[in-house]
Design a protein around this motif. Structure first.
Motif, PDB file in Angstrom:
ATOM      1  N   GLU A 279       0.660  -0.834   0.165  1.00  0.00           N
ATOM      2  CA  GLU A 279       0.487  -0.055   0.349  1.00  0.00           C
ATOM      3  C   GLU A 279       0.924   1.092  -0.269  1.00  0.00           C
ATOM      4  O   GLU A 279       0.663   2.283  -0.901  1.00  0.00           O
ATOM      5  N   HIS A 493      -0.701  -3.208 -12.248  1.00  0.00           N
ATOM      6  CA  HIS A 493      -1.015  -3.754 -11.733  1.00  0.00           C
ATOM      7  C   HIS A 493      -2.197  -2.288 -10.374  1.00  0.00           C
ATOM      8  O   HIS A 493      -3.360  -2.151 -10.198  1.00  0.00           O
ATOM      9  N   ILE A 494      -2.007  -1.232 -10.775  1.00  0.00           N
ATOM     10  CA  ILE A 494      -2.973   0.061 -10.095  1.00  0.00           C
ATOM     11  C   ILE A 494      -3.876   0.799 -11.519  1.00  0.00           C
ATOM     12  O   ILE A 494      -5.003   0.468 -10.838  1.00  0.00           O
ATOM     13  N   TYR A 496      -5.002  -1.999 -12.967  1.00  0.00           N
ATOM     14  CA  TYR A 496      -6.395  -3.210 -12.887  1.00  0.00           C
ATOM     15  C   TYR A 496      -6.833  -2.743 -11.600  1.00  0.00           C
ATOM     16  O   TYR A 496      -8.197  -3.460 -11.576  1.00  0.00           O
ATOM     17  N   ASN A 497      -6.298  -2.654  -9.931  1.00  0.00           N
ATOM     18  CA  ASN A 497      -6.931  -2.084  -9.415  1.00  0.00           C
ATOM     19  C   ASN A 497      -8.414  -0.896  -9.693  1.00  0.00           C
ATOM     20  O   ASN A 497      -9.790  -1.451  -9.093  1.00  0.00           O
ATOM     21  N   THR A 500     -11.033  -2.530 -11.985  1.00  0.00           N
ATOM     22  CA  THR A 500     -12.025  -3.706 -11.117  1.00  0.00           C
ATOM     23  C   THR A 500     -12.932  -2.961 -10.373  1.00  0.00           C
ATOM     24  O   THR A 500     -13.521  -3.497  -9.765  1.00  0.00           O
ATOM     25  N   GLN A 501     -12.134  -2.529  -9.244  1.00  0.00           N
ATOM     26  CA  GLN A 501     -12.768  -2.103  -8.627  1.00  0.00           C
ATOM     27  C   GLN A 501     -13.225  -0.654  -7.465  1.00  0.00           C
ATOM     28  O   GLN A 501     -13.972  -0.277  -7.427  1.00  0.00           O
TER      29      GLN A 501
END
Length: 529
Positions: A279, A493-494, A496-497, A500-501
């Motif tokens: 994080e 990765h950020i 993707y998050n 999706t989130q």
């Protein structure tokens, strides 16, 4: 089908002794019934054929005797000959027919019972036939090679049916006696099969109740049941051996569980620290992106501010020169006009560049605020992408890349603008850092397609592309192909998050070496807060 299933269900609860007895007696009964039925049918046909042959022989004798009476047209003689059939108690009636040019006609007749309802037919039948209670034989009367008439004899079949009833009674009694004998023998024979099975069943109950796998069933022989008992005993031996092994393994497992619990606690702590570190790294990545935005702000604002400062300096020098001329009394009308023109020009330059700087600051401020916020709001997607690309202009200025944006300028969505800005920024920077060599020409394309309920963004570049193994890992945290060149492995990765989130959508990546990279992002047009 239902009745069959019901029978199978009920028969499943019947003891095996009863099943074996029913199987043996049932099979015997069916076989005896079929045999008896075949015998009775065969005997009935055999007796009937015998009666037919006997009556046919009698008919042949009488055709010979009536030949003379027919030849001389002597009906009384023919009646007298037929009356001799009275000795045949089974003959009911007889008829003699005489042939002429018009056919055959009744010539003489005999009827056992004078008041009987039996009547001779007007024309004799062509062949023998049977009815339920009667047998009819028809024989031609020949004179040489000429047929001069026919003899019709009819007899009853009461003796056939009486014989059949007697045979059925005898056979039925024999079948019942055979079934009784088979039942008695089956009571003893079924024990050869059921007793070992029942003994095996008793052993299984004892093992099940006591849980003692050291018990064994007594073997009875080398047949299939004996092999079943032997297999059952072997199974008990294997279970007993496995129980001992399981007890030992259970003790070892308890020790390992304690060790695993301790290791799990340590792993949970390590995982917690790893998540906190992840994080922190993600936040650092966001702050680094925000830092790049600030650098872009400073670089972009520097140009209009510098132009304004230059214009202000020029205006100050002209003002000082004009003031000196005024104080010395040398200020002419033309010089004053030139001064006013210079003031107007400088003022317009200063105001225009200050307005440009204010607009840049406003755009950068909005993007910066959104990148640190996860709030929902309505915004124009095309304008916001333009503002995001404006913040990336300092980074793109040092490259030879051309950016193409295809989006409806009136498209407004209710979503998270900060997530959108971060996604576009990470995709562009990923292409700049990984897709092209320094100074290489290329194209970046952002195409936005509005669908009834969702938005699809297709981002693509015509750079180096990626091999399949890199595509599979592209969304994994800390995965990068430029570990030693400043890559953190968190950019995609950020992305993707965020997709999706926060955007509640999906993201797909397609790429081949030498054919560039394409990213497809799909998310709802309106998000519920």
């Amino acid at each position: 089908m239902t009745a069959q299933l019901g029978f199978m269900t009920r028969s499943a609860d019947v003891p095996i002794r009863s099943k074996l007895l029913a199987a043996i007696v049932g099979t015997t009964s069916v076989c005896l019934f079929i045999t008896a039925s075949v015998f009775l049918v065969y005997n009935w046909f055999n007796v009937r054929d015998t009666l037919n042959n006997n009556l046919s022989a009698v008919a042949e004798v009488f055709t010979l005797n009536t030949t003379a009476a027919l030849s001389f047209n002597d009906a009384p003689a023919a009646n007298e000959i037929l009356s001799s059939l009275r000795a045949k108690h089974d003959v009911l009636q007889a008829c003699v027919y005489k042939s002429d040019a018009t056919g055959e006609h009744l010539f003489a007749r005999y009827n056992r019972d004078v008041g009987s309802s039996l009547q001779c037919l007007e024309v004799p039948p062509e062949h023998n036939f049977y009815t339920h209670n009667h047998l009819v034989v028809v024989s031609p009367v020949m004179l040489g090679s000429e047929r001069i008439g026919s003899l019709y004899i009819e007899r009853g079949l009461s003796d056939l049916w009486e014989s059949t009833r007697l045979d059925s009674l005898v056979v039925g009694l024999m079948v019942l006696a055979s079934i009784a004998i088979a039942s008695i023998l089956s009571l003893f024979l079924q024990r050869l099969i059921s007793n070992p099975i029942l003994a095996l069943l008793q052993t299984t109950k004892e093992v099940s109740v006591a849980g003692d796998y050291s018990l064994r069933a007594l073997p009875t022989g080398n047949d299939e049941i004996g092999e079943l008992i032997l297999g059952f005993n072997n199974m008990l031996a294997q279970i007993e051996s496995r129980d001992l092994t399981l007890e030992t393994t259970r003790d070892e497992l308890e020790i390992r569980i304690e060790q695993a619990d301790k290791a799990n606690a340590e792993l949970e702590q390590a995982l917690k620290r790893l998540k906190e570190t992840q994080e922190q790294l993600v936040n650092n990545e966001k702050m680094a992106s925000l830092g790049g935005l600030v650098a872009g702000v400073a670089h972009e604002i520097n140009t209009p501010v510098g132009v304004g400062v230059t214009a202000a300096s020029t205006l100050r020098e002209d003002t000082k020169a004009t003031t000196d001329l005024y104080e010395t009394g040398e200020l002419t009308n033309s010089a004053l006009k030139r001064y006013f023109a210079t003031c107007m020009q400088a003022t317009e330059i200063i105001l225009g560049n200050l307005q440009r700087a204010a607009d840049l600051i406003h755009s950068f401020k909005q993007v910066a605020v959104d990148q640190t916020s996860s709030e929902y709001r309505m915004f124009e997607l095309k304008r916001y992408i333009d503002e995001t690309m404006l913040s990336l202009k300092p980074k793109l200025r040092s490259t030879d890349l051309v950016v193409e944006i295809e989006c409806d300028p009136n498209l407004a969505i209710n979503s998270v603008p900060g997530a959108m800005s971060q996604i576009i920024t990470n995709l562009v920077m990923n292409s700049v850092q990984h897709g092209f060599d320094e100074g290489e020409k290329g194209h970046l394309r952002i195409a936005v397609e509005e669908q009834p309920e969702q938005i699809r963004i297709q981002y693509s570049d015509d750079g180096k592309g990626m091999p399949p193994d890199v595509v599979k890992k592209i969304f994994e945290p800390f995965f990068t192909t430029r570990r030693g060149s400043g890559g953190s492995g968190l950019g995609m990765h950020i992305v993707y998050n965020l997709v999706t989130q926060q955007l509640k959508g999906s993201v797909k990546v397609r790429s081949e070496l030498g054919k560039g990279c394409a990213v497809e992002i799909t998310f709802p047009k309106k998000l519920l807060e």
